[in-house]
Design a protein around this motif. Structure first.
Motif, PDB file in Angstrom:
ATOM      1  N   LEU A  42       0.859  -1.170   0.000  1.00  0.00           N
ATOM      2  CA  LEU A  42       0.000   0.000   0.000  1.00  0.00           C
ATOM      3  C   LEU A  42       0.905   1.233   0.000  1.00  0.00           C
ATOM      4  N   TYR A  43       0.366   2.367  -0.402  1.00  0.00           N
ATOM      5  CA  TYR A  43       1.177   3.582  -0.492  1.00  0.00           C
ATOM      6  C   TYR A  43       1.808   3.935   0.852  1.00  0.00           C
ATOM      7  N   ASP A  44       1.075   3.795   1.947  1.00  0.00           N
ATOM      8  CA  ASP A  44       1.611   4.156   3.259  1.00  0.00           C
ATOM      9  C   ASP A  44       2.713   3.205   3.724  1.00  0.00           C
ATOM     10  N   ASP A  45       2.841   2.043   3.099  1.00  0.00           N
ATOM     11  CA  ASP A  45       3.950   1.141   3.424  1.00  0.00           C
ATOM     12  C   ASP A  45       5.279   1.724   2.960  1.00  0.00           C
ATOM     13  N   LEU A  46       5.239   2.702   2.067  1.00  0.00           N
ATOM     14  CA  LEU A  46       6.449   3.291   1.504  1.00  0.00           C
ATOM     15  C   LEU A  46       6.959   4.489   2.300  1.00  0.00           C
ATOM     16  N   LEU A  47       6.206   4.935   3.306  1.00  0.00           N
ATOM     17  CA  LEU A  47       6.656   6.078   4.093  1.00  0.00           C
ATOM     18  C   LEU A  47       7.960   5.745   4.818  1.00  0.00           C
TER      19      LEU A  47
END
Length: 127
Positions: A42-47
């Motif tokens: 998910l996009y927030d996994d890349l933070l």
């Protein structure tokens, strides 16, 4: 989240129907081309986890959310070591790519700002 200078055009673009219509296909194309969905992330996994506000936000996840995040990252790391994306049925679909961590990060940032405000409060005696 804002860019490196703390500026974001997203609210301005969302406020204009014409700009929203113009930028939505570009945003979808960019998200599809970044390949993180092909690895089940998910996009927030890349933070970036090293940022203090993200670390604090991660500590506020429910046990299930924390487990799911760890599973997605481990599965993606394994697929990356094999130099193959996941099978198509395991890809993250656009409707599944929700921002689960961003609300926590925004809350932490607001708390930090409020704490800084109270820490620098100057009390003056009037008389």
């Amino acid at each position: 989240m804002a860019g490196p200078l703390g500026l974001s055009l997203a609210p301005y673009i969302r406020s204009s129907p014409t700009l929203t219509k113009l930028f939505t296909p570009v945003a979808k194309w960019y998200a599809g081309g970044s390949l993180y969905r092909q690895y089940g992330l998910l996009y927030d996994d890349l933070l970036i986890e090293e940022r203090p506000e993200v670390q604090k936000a991660l500590s506020r996840l429910t046990p299930r959310e924390a487990y799911d995040r760890a599973f997605r990252i481990k599965r993606a790391s394994h697929a990356d070591v094999l130099h193959e994306p996941l099978p198509r049925e395991l890809w993250t679909k656009p409707e599944q790519d929700i921002r689960y961590l961003l609300p926590h990060v925004e809350t932490v940032v607001e708390e930090i700002k409020e704490r800084e405000k109270w820490d620098t409060l100057e009390v003056k005696r009037t008389r």
